[in-house]
Enzyme design. Sequence first.
Site, PDB file in Angstrom:
ATOM      1  CG  ASP A  24      -1.883   0.967   1.270  1.00  7.87           C
ATOM      2  OD1 ASP A  24      -2.991   0.959   1.483  1.00  7.87           O
ATOM      3  OD2 ASP A  24      -1.311   2.274   1.463  1.00  7.87           O
ATOM      4  CE1 TYR A  29       0.495   8.321   3.441  1.00  8.06           C
ATOM      5  CE2 TYR A  29       0.647   6.135   2.397  1.00  8.06           C
ATOM      6  CZ  TYR A  29       0.112   7.178   3.144  1.00  8.06           C
ATOM      7  OH  TYR A  29      -1.312   6.598   3.692  1.00  8.06           O
ATOM      8  CE  LYS A  54      -3.692   4.505   0.813  1.00  4.28           C
ATOM      9  NZ  LYS A  54      -2.317   4.380   1.130  1.00  4.28           N
ATOM     10  CG  HIS A  82      -4.843   9.456   0.645  1.00  7.53           C
ATOM     11  ND1 HIS A  82      -3.481   9.440   0.401  1.00  7.53           N
ATOM     12  CD2 HIS A  82      -4.968   9.002   1.915  1.00  7.53           C
ATOM     13  CE1 HIS A  82      -2.909   9.077   1.297  1.00  7.53           C
ATOM     14  NE2 HIS A  82      -3.844   8.752   2.384  1.00  7.53           N
ATOM     15  CB  SER A 114      -8.799   6.361   1.657  1.00  2.00           C
ATOM     16  OG  SER A 114      -8.182   6.316   2.969  1.00  2.00           O
ATOM     17  CG  LEU A 168      -1.037  -2.536  15.317  1.00  5.38           C
ATOM     18  CD1 LEU A 168       0.371  -2.731  14.785  1.00  5.38           C
ATOM     19  CD2 LEU A 168      -1.411  -3.563  16.144  1.00  5.38           C
ATOM     20  CB  THR A 211      -0.236  -2.976  10.221  1.00  2.00           C
ATOM     21  OG1 THR A 211       0.714  -2.354  11.261  1.00  2.00           O
ATOM     22  CG2 THR A 211       0.184  -4.275   9.741  1.00  2.00           C
ATOM     23  CB  SER A 213       6.520  -3.744  11.372  1.00  2.00           C
ATOM     24  OG  SER A 213       7.679  -3.722  12.255  1.00  2.00           O
TER      25      SER A 213
HETATM   26  N1  LIG Z   1      -5.364   6.028   4.192  1.00  5.18           N
HETATM   27  C1  LIG Z   1      -4.903   6.912   5.083  1.00  5.18           C
HETATM   28  O1  LIG Z   1      -5.278   8.059   4.878  1.00  5.18           O
HETATM   29  C2  LIG Z   1      -3.945   6.630   5.921  1.00  5.18           C
HETATM   30  C3  LIG Z   1      -3.778   7.221   7.114  1.00  5.18           C
HETATM   31  C4  LIG Z   1      -2.534   6.810   7.935  1.00  5.18           C
HETATM   32  C5  LIG Z   1      -1.903   5.582   7.588  1.00  5.18           C
HETATM   33  N2  LIG Z   1      -2.327   4.968   6.402  1.00  5.18           N
HETATM   34  C6  LIG Z   1      -1.379   3.659   6.071  1.00  5.18           C
HETATM   35  O2  LIG Z   1      -1.400   2.642   7.105  1.00  5.18           O
HETATM   36  C7  LIG Z   1      -0.021   2.256   7.541  1.00  5.18           C
HETATM   37  C8  LIG Z   1      -0.018   1.989   9.025  1.00  5.18           C
HETATM   38  O3  LIG Z   1      -0.162   3.275   9.480  1.00  5.18           O
HETATM   39  P1  LIG Z   1      -0.724   3.110  11.294  1.00  5.18           P
HETATM   40  O4  LIG Z   1      -0.758   4.558  11.474  1.00  5.18           O
HETATM   41  O5  LIG Z   1      -1.633   1.948  11.273  1.00  5.18           O
HETATM   42  O6  LIG Z   1       0.611   2.704  11.733  1.00  5.18           O
HETATM   43  P2  LIG Z   1       0.811   2.256  13.051  1.00  5.18           P
HETATM   44  O7  LIG Z   1       0.522   0.591  12.857  1.00  5.18           O
HETATM   45  O8  LIG Z   1      -0.089   2.786  13.834  1.00  5.18           O
HETATM   46  O9  LIG Z   1       2.319   2.530  13.487  1.00  5.18           O
HETATM   47  C9  LIG Z   1       3.208   1.960  12.654  1.00  5.18           C
HETATM   48  C10 LIG Z   1       4.424   1.833  13.579  1.00  5.18           C
HETATM   49  O10 LIG Z   1       4.534   1.565  14.917  1.00  5.18           O
HETATM   50  C11 LIG Z   1       5.316   0.429  15.117  1.00  5.18           C
HETATM   51  N3  LIG Z   1       4.959  -0.576  15.521  1.00  5.18           N
HETATM   52  C12 LIG Z   1       4.373  -1.818  14.849  1.00  5.18           C
HETATM   53  N4  LIG Z   1       3.900  -2.678  15.522  1.00  5.18           N
HETATM   54  C13 LIG Z   1       4.081  -2.412  16.631  1.00  5.18           C
HETATM   55  C14 LIG Z   1       3.959  -3.163  17.933  1.00  5.18           C
HETATM   56  N5  LIG Z   1       3.347  -4.201  18.054  1.00  5.18           N
HETATM   57  N6  LIG Z   1       4.534  -2.398  18.841  1.00  5.18           N
HETATM   58  C15 LIG Z   1       4.600  -1.390  19.042  1.00  5.18           C
HETATM   59  N7  LIG Z   1       5.122  -0.620  17.740  1.00  5.18           N
HETATM   60  C16 LIG Z   1       4.665  -1.217  16.926  1.00  5.18           C
HETATM   61  C17 LIG Z   1       6.083   0.292  13.822  1.00  5.18           C
HETATM   62  O11 LIG Z   1       7.409   0.601  14.121  1.00  5.18           O
HETATM   63  P3  LIG Z   1       8.485  -0.717  13.646  1.00  5.18           P
HETATM   64  O12 LIG Z   1       9.001  -0.555  12.401  1.00  5.18           O
HETATM   65  O13 LIG Z   1       9.684  -0.445  14.555  1.00  5.18           O
HETATM   66  O14 LIG Z   1       7.992  -1.899  13.882  1.00  5.18           O
HETATM   67  C18 LIG Z   1       5.615   1.387  13.216  1.00  5.18           C
HETATM   68  O15 LIG Z   1       6.730   2.590  12.972  1.00  5.18           O
HETATM   69  C19 LIG Z   1       0.833   3.753   7.081  1.00  5.18           C
HETATM   70  O16 LIG Z   1       2.009   3.109   6.648  1.00  5.18           O
HETATM   71  C20 LIG Z   1       0.130   4.143   6.001  1.00  5.18           C
HETATM   72  O17 LIG Z   1       0.733   3.827   4.652  1.00  5.18           O
HETATM   73  C21 LIG Z   1      -3.036   5.314   5.596  1.00  5.18           C
END
Ligand SMILES: NC(=O)c1ccc[n+]([C@@H]2O[C@H](COP(=O)([O-])OP(=O)(O)OC[C@H]3O[C@@H](n4cnc5c(N)ncnc54)[C@H](OP(=O)(O)O)[C@@H]3O)[C@@H](O)[C@H]2O)c1
Length: 273
Positions: A24, A29, A54, A82, A114, A168, A211, A213
């Site tokens: 994704d 980004y 997006k 988006h 989205s 998460l 997600t 990592s």
């Molecule tokens: N459509 C939209 O508007 C939109 C908006 C926001 C995000 N997104 C997408 O969704 C993806 C995920 O975003 P998110 O906001 O959901 O991220 P998130 O999962 O809240 O955060 C990811 C971060 O948390 C860390 N992490 C992962 N697993 C963990 C765990 N078990 N314990 C502690 N920390 C952990 C990771 O670091 P490590 O690398 O060190 O594991 C990573 O830096 C993004 O990359 C983006 O592409 C889309």
Amino acid sequence: MCYLIQDAENGTLLALKLGFSHLDSAPIYENEASVGKAISSSGVPRERLYVTTKYDGGDIEAELRKSLADLGLDYVDLYLHHHPKLSEGGDHAKAWKEFEKVQEKGLAKSIGVSNFGVADMEAIFASKPKILPAVNQIRLHPYNYAESKPLLDLCASHNIVIEAFRILYPLTRAPGGAVDVVIEKVAQRIGGTPAQVLFKWALARRVVVVTTSENEDRLVQYLNTFSLADLTSEEIDEIDAAGAKGSPPESNLGPVATEQVAAIAARLGIQRF
Ligand SMILES: NC(=O)c1ccc[n+]([C@@H]2O[C@H](COP(=O)([O-])OP(=O)(O)OC[C@H]3O[C@@H](n4cnc5c(N)ncnc54)[C@H](OP(=O)(O)O)[C@@H]3O)[C@@H](O)[C@H]2O)c1
């Protein structure tokens, strides 16, 4: 697997090596070129991948063609609008017609949205679209589940798949709330981690998890989620009830937004993507 970071080449290569196939990305980004490099050097056949990017503003077909050039692909599997604030003049029906055209031209196998809320979805439905959105990618976690329920139900009634980011959230951004105790307890029962319990909670809702990592152990852990026992309906209810108690304040804002992401978010009048 997806990356809200500019250079996603190593992380994408690692994810592909471990067996992830759903990538994704988004121009906002600034990661399409690096995701494209990882795809081409991975040796994974194109048809085994599911690649999303997006729409972040401008002419829809021209922007998608630019994204395809950056990704080094002829088509994406999913092209997402988006954010509702990116529809020119707030006209979702007009924007959606352009999305239908890029699918008809074969530039995207599927099209979706989205961050679209109930009113945004209703605007698309009211325009009698030829093609319904295949997906709505939204922020979803136990603390906002109750308020998201009308949107989830509306999408389900039109067979629109929910993809969820921020699953998460209780672990990564707002630790210390009522959900933590429950997911810790369930993790012990199923022999998994709290993150895997949150993924299981989402999967039980038939939601696709998005997600990220860069940590190999976590990536492996995410893939292993599928082999763990499912949550019971009592456990799901308990997580929902804990979520309904409300989120503690966000204490960790997550991956640092690039200046460009922050600037576009400010232009749209939202805090951040
Ligand atoms: N459509 C939209 O508007 C939109 C908006 C926001 C995000 N997104 C997408 O969704 C993806 C995920 O975003 P998110 O906001 O959901 O991220 P998130 O999962 O809240 O955060 C990811 C971060 O948390 C860390 N992490 C992962 N697993 C963990 C765990 N078990 N314990 C502690 N920390 C952990 C990771 O670091 P490590 O690398 O060190 O594991 C990573 O830096 C993004 O990359 C983006 O592409 C889309």
